[in-house]
Design a protein around this motif. Structure first.
Motif, mmCIF file in Angstrom:
data_model
loop_
_atom_site.group_PDB
_atom_site.id
_atom_site.type_symbol
_atom_site.label_atom_id
_atom_site.label_comp_id
_atom_site.label_asym_id
_atom_site.label_seq_id
_atom_site.Cartn_x
_atom_site.Cartn_y
_atom_site.Cartn_z
ATOM 1 N N LYS A 31 35.630 43.408 42.689
ATOM 2 C CA LYS A 31 35.418 44.824 42.413
ATOM 3 C C LYS A 31 36.705 45.418 41.841
ATOM 4 C CE LYS A 31 31.789 46.012 45.714
ATOM 5 N NZ LYS A 31 31.377 46.988 46.735
ATOM 6 N N TYR A 32 36.552 46.533 41.134
ATOM 7 C CA TYR A 32 37.711 47.138 40.479
ATOM 8 C C TYR A 32 38.018 48.524 41.026
ATOM 9 C CZ TYR A 32 36.242 43.393 37.388
ATOM 10 O OH TYR A 32 35.842 42.173 36.894
ATOM 11 N N CYS A 43 39.123 36.937 44.644
ATOM 12 C CA CYS A 43 38.672 36.730 43.269
ATOM 13 C C CYS A 43 37.865 35.436 43.205
ATOM 14 C CB CYS A 43 39.880 36.645 42.329
ATOM 15 S SG CYS A 43 39.453 36.566 40.581
ATOM 16 N N SER A 44 36.546 35.568 43.055
ATOM 17 C CA SER A 44 35.693 34.381 43.067
ATOM 18 C C SER A 44 35.375 33.863 41.670
ATOM 19 C CB SER A 44 34.381 34.679 43.799
ATOM 20 O OG SER A 44 33.518 35.484 43.002
ATOM 21 N N TYR A 45 35.633 34.694 40.637
ATOM 22 C CA TYR A 45 35.244 34.316 39.279
ATOM 23 C C TYR A 45 36.010 35.208 38.310
ATOM 24 C CZ TYR A 45 32.147 33.231 35.319
ATOM 25 O OH TYR A 45 31.645 32.827 34.108
ATOM 26 N N PRO A 46 36.405 34.685 37.138
ATOM 27 C CA PRO A 46 37.135 35.509 36.159
ATOM 28 C C PRO A 46 36.203 36.424 35.373
ATOM 29 C CG PRO A 46 36.901 33.273 35.309
ATOM 30 C CD PRO A 46 36.338 33.259 36.713
ATOM 31 N N PHE A 47 35.691 37.458 36.023
ATOM 32 C CA PHE A 47 34.737 38.353 35.381
ATOM 33 C C PHE A 47 35.292 39.069 34.151
ATOM 34 C CE2 PHE A 47 32.573 37.938 39.513
ATOM 35 C CZ PHE A 47 31.279 37.707 39.079
ATOM 36 N N PRO A 48 36.553 39.520 34.135
ATOM 37 C CA PRO A 48 37.053 40.171 32.923
ATOM 38 C C PRO A 48 37.018 39.247 31.704
ATOM 39 C CG PRO A 48 38.460 40.690 34.786
ATOM 40 C CD PRO A 48 37.532 39.617 35.242
ATOM 41 N N GLU A 49 37.441 38.009 31.881
ATOM 42 C CA GLU A 49 37.417 37.054 30.774
ATOM 43 C C GLU A 49 35.979 36.750 30.355
ATOM 44 O OE1 GLU A 49 41.130 35.962 33.202
ATOM 45 O OE2 GLU A 49 39.171 36.876 33.518
ATOM 46 N N HIS A 50 35.076 36.732 31.330
ATOM 47 C CA HIS A 50 33.669 36.494 31.023
ATOM 48 C C HIS A 50 33.114 37.613 30.140
ATOM 49 C CE1 HIS A 50 29.619 34.938 31.609
ATOM 50 N NE2 HIS A 50 29.211 36.144 31.955
ATOM 51 N N ALA A 51 33.477 38.848 30.457
ATOM 52 C CA ALA A 51 33.024 39.979 29.644
ATOM 53 C C ALA A 51 33.558 39.871 28.220
ATOM 54 C CB ALA A 51 33.471 41.291 30.282
ATOM 55 N N LEU A 52 34.809 39.456 28.064
ATOM 56 C CA LEU A 52 35.389 39.310 26.729
ATOM 57 C C LEU A 52 34.716 38.185 25.953
ATOM 58 C CD1 LEU A 52 39.169 39.828 27.580
ATOM 59 C CD2 LEU A 52 37.644 41.414 26.403
ATOM 60 N N THR A 102 43.056 46.627 35.144
ATOM 61 C CA THR A 102 42.904 47.095 36.519
ATOM 62 C C THR A 102 43.153 45.978 37.520
ATOM 63 O OG1 THR A 102 41.279 48.737 35.806
ATOM 64 C CG2 THR A 102 41.317 48.183 38.150
ATOM 65 N N LEU A 103 42.551 44.826 37.253
ATOM 66 C CA LEU A 103 42.611 43.728 38.217
ATOM 67 C C LEU A 103 43.944 42.998 38.191
ATOM 68 C CD1 LEU A 103 41.128 42.086 40.329
ATOM 69 C CD2 LEU A 103 40.122 40.720 38.502
ATOM 70 N N TYR A 104 44.399 42.594 36.996
ATOM 71 C CA TYR A 104 45.559 41.711 36.907
ATOM 72 C C TYR A 104 46.893 42.448 36.834
ATOM 73 C CZ TYR A 104 41.811 38.449 35.748
ATOM 74 O OH TYR A 104 40.662 37.694 35.768
ATOM 75 N N ARG A 105 46.888 43.692 36.359
ATOM 76 C CA ARG A 105 48.134 44.436 36.267
ATOM 77 C C ARG A 105 48.376 45.341 37.479
ATOM 78 N NH1 ARG A 105 50.110 44.988 31.012
ATOM 79 N NH2 ARG A 105 51.868 46.071 31.996
ATOM 80 N N VAL A 106 47.279 45.708 38.167
ATOM 81 C CA VAL A 106 47.431 46.643 39.276
ATOM 82 C C VAL A 106 46.974 46.024 40.603
ATOM 83 C CG1 VAL A 106 46.872 48.940 40.171
ATOM 84 C CG2 VAL A 106 47.095 48.581 37.701
ATOM 85 N N VAL A 107 45.667 45.759 40.719
ATOM 86 C CA VAL A 107 45.107 45.379 42.015
ATOM 87 C C VAL A 107 45.742 44.105 42.565
ATOM 88 C CG1 VAL A 107 43.008 44.628 43.196
ATOM 89 C CG2 VAL A 107 42.925 46.568 41.626
ATOM 90 N N MET A 108 45.677 43.009 41.819
ATOM 91 C CA MET A 108 46.154 41.736 42.349
ATOM 92 C C MET A 108 47.678 41.662 42.395
ATOM 93 S SD MET A 108 43.360 38.978 40.892
ATOM 94 C CE MET A 108 43.817 37.734 42.115
#
Length: 406
Positions: free
Chosen positions: A105-106, A127-136, A160-166
Motif C-alpha cells: 500500500k502507498y 513488499c510482496s511484489y514490485p507493483f510500481p514496476e509492474h504498472a510501468l 512514494t514507496l522507494y523514496r519515502v516509505v521504505m
C-alpha cells in the motif's frame, strides 16, 4: 497460555478472508503460535453495506463497507475503504500495538509512517511484489491514454514507496534475496530489509509422509495458475517436443486461469498440436486432490517466465513439489536456481521449449535417478521452508526491532 508479547496492526490490500498462504499460514497461524498477535484490516470481497469486525483465524479483522451498484456505488465503496483504512490506522497508533505494518500500500503507508513517528511505535512495510514496476511495464505494453495514466501511477508509486516509505521505515520485509538486491539499488538500506520467501504448511509434509501415492509412469504434472502472464504456451510447446522422444508421455495441468479465456487458450494450443489425448486439464480442485495428483507424477514441472519483475518473486510450486518428494524440472530464475543447487532435487534449464523437453525426457528415461533426486526434497523443505520455521525468523526480526527501539 503465555500472553502475546508482540502486537501488530496489519493493513493489507487483500479481500477478506485473505487466502494467500504467507498471510494465513505464516502470520495468522505460525506467528500467532509464537505469541505474535495480529489485528487486520482487509478489503471487502463483495458488496456488504454492514461490514465491520470479522474473525480471521481467531484474530480480529476490520472490513470496510462495500456497496452494490454502478459508478456511484463504486465511488462510495472506495471512499469508505480509504476513510476506514486511515481511521483504523490512526486508532491503532493510539492503541496497544507495538508495530504498525502495511503491505503493498502507498497512501496509508505514508500515514502509518507518520503515525508511528508521532506515537513512538515501529513502522514496518511488507513488499510482496514490485507493483510500481509492474504498472510501468503495463504502461509500455498498452500505450495511449491508458498507458500514460498507468505510467503516471507507476512513477508516483515508485517515488512514494522507494523514496519515502521504505527508506524511512523501521524495517521492510521483502519477498526474496533478489528483491532485496533490486531495492538496495534504489537506495533502501540492506540492514533494514529481511527476505521472507514463500514456503509450505507443515501439514503438506505430514500429508505426504502419511500417504504412498502410486506414481503414474511417464506422467508430467503442472500445478498452479494458468494466467496468461505465466506464458505457459512454452510448456505446451515443450511437451509437443517431448512426445517426439517419449510418445507415451502424458501431461496433467492442475489448476485454472484467473479468467476463463486463459485456460481456453492453452486448450486450443493443445488441440492445434494434436495433443488432446495426451494432455488433461483438471480445472480448480480441492487442495488435497491437487496434492494427490502432483504426487502421482513421474516428474513435476515449474516454468516461471524470467522477466525482470518476476525475477524478484518467490515461487511456491517448486517447494510444494519437493515437499511431496517429486523430482522437478524448472527454469533459470534467481530463487528456483538457488533451490535446485542447494537441494539437488531436480534439474534447472533455460526458458526454452527444447531445454524443458530435454530435461523432462531425461527424467522419464532415468526414473531411478529421478526418484533419487525427488527423495532429497522433503528433508530440504522441512529444514528451511515450512511456515513454522520461516515464522521463527520473522519473529526474531520483530523482537530485535523492538529491542533496538527500547
Amino acid at each position: 497460555m503465555k500472553s502475546p508479547n508482540i502486537r501488530i496492526y496489519y493493513s493489507i490490500i487483500d479481500p477478506y478472508p485473505a487466502y494467500r498462504v504467507d498471510l494465513s499460514e505464516l502470520v495468522a497461524k505460525s506467528l500467532s503460535a509464537l505469541h505474535v498477535e495480529t489485528a487486520w484490516f482487509m478489503a471487502a470481497d463483495s458488496a456488504d453495506p454492514h461490514a465491520g469486525r470479522r474473525d480471521y483465524f481467531s484474530q480480529h479483522c476490520r472490513v470496510p463497507r462495500r456497496y452494490a451498484g454502478g459508478a456511484l456505488a463504486r465511488l462510495g465503496s472506495r471512499l469508505a475503504y480509504w476513510l476506514s483504512d486511515a481511521g483504523h490506522m490512526l486508532r491503532a497508533a493510539r492503541g496497544r500495538y507495538d508495530v504498525l505494518q502495511t503491505r503493498d500500500k502507498y497512501l496509508v503507508s505514508l500515514l502509518a509512517l507518520a503515525a508511528a513517528r508521532l506515537s513512538g511505535k515501529r513502522f514496518v512495510y511488507w513488499c510482496s511484489y514490485p507493483f510500481p514496476e509492474h504498472a510501468l511495464e503495463l504502461a509500455r505494453e498498452r500505450g495511449g491514454l491508458k498507458g500514460a495514466l498507468l505510467a503516471l501511477k507507476g512513477r508516483l508509486a515508485m517515488f512514494t514507496l522507494y523514496r519515502v516509505v521504505m527508506r524511512h521505515a523501521d524495517h521492510n520485509f521483502v519477498q526474496s534475496e533478489q528483491m532485496l538486491r533490486d531495492l538496495a539499488g534504489y537506495g533502501i538500506a540492506v540492514d533494514r530489509m529481511t527476505p521472507v520467501p514463500m514456503g509450505v504448511p507443515q501439514r503438506l509434509l505430514d500429508w505426504a509422509a502419511a500417504r504412498a501415492v502410486p506414481v503414474v509412469p511417464d506422467r508430467v504434472v503442472y500445478l498452479g495458475t494458468m494466467a496468461s502472464v505465466r506464458r505457459l504456451h512454452v510448456l505446451i510447446d515443450a511437451f509437443a517436443l517431448l512426445r517426439r522422444r517419449c510418445p507415451q508421455a502424458t501431461l496433467l495441468m492442475v489448476g485454472d486461469g484467473d479468467f476463463p479465456h486463459e485456460r481456453a487458450a492453452l486448450q486450443r494450443q493443445v488441440a492445434e498440436l494434436g495433443l488432446a489425448e495426451a494432455v488433461s486439464f483438471t480445472g480448480q480442485v480441492p487442495i488435497e486432490e491437487a496434492w494427490a495428483l502432483s504426487s502421482s507424477a513421474a516428474v513435476c514441472v515449474s516454468p516461471f517466465y524470467p522477466s525482470k519483475i518476476l525475477a524478484s518473486t518467490s515461487p511456491t510450486k517448486l517447494v510444494e513439489y519437493m515437499a511431496m518428494g517429486r523430482p522437478v524440472v524448472c527454469n533459470d530464475h534467481p530463487e528456483q536456481s538457488a533451490i535446485i543447487r542447494d537441494s539437488g532435487a531436480g534439474l534447472c534449464v533455460a526458458w526454452d521449449p527444447a531445454a524443458f523437453a530435454g530435461a523432462l525426457a531425461w527424467m522419464l528415461e532415468h526414473p531411478a535417478q529421478a526418484e533419487q533426486m525427488g527423495a532429497k526434497g522433503p528433508a530440504w523443505v522441512a529444514a528451511t521452508r515450512t511456515y513454522p520455521i520461516i515464522a521463527e525468523s520473522v519473529r526474531l526480526t520483530y523482537q530485535q526491532l523492538l529491542q533496538r527501539a527500547d
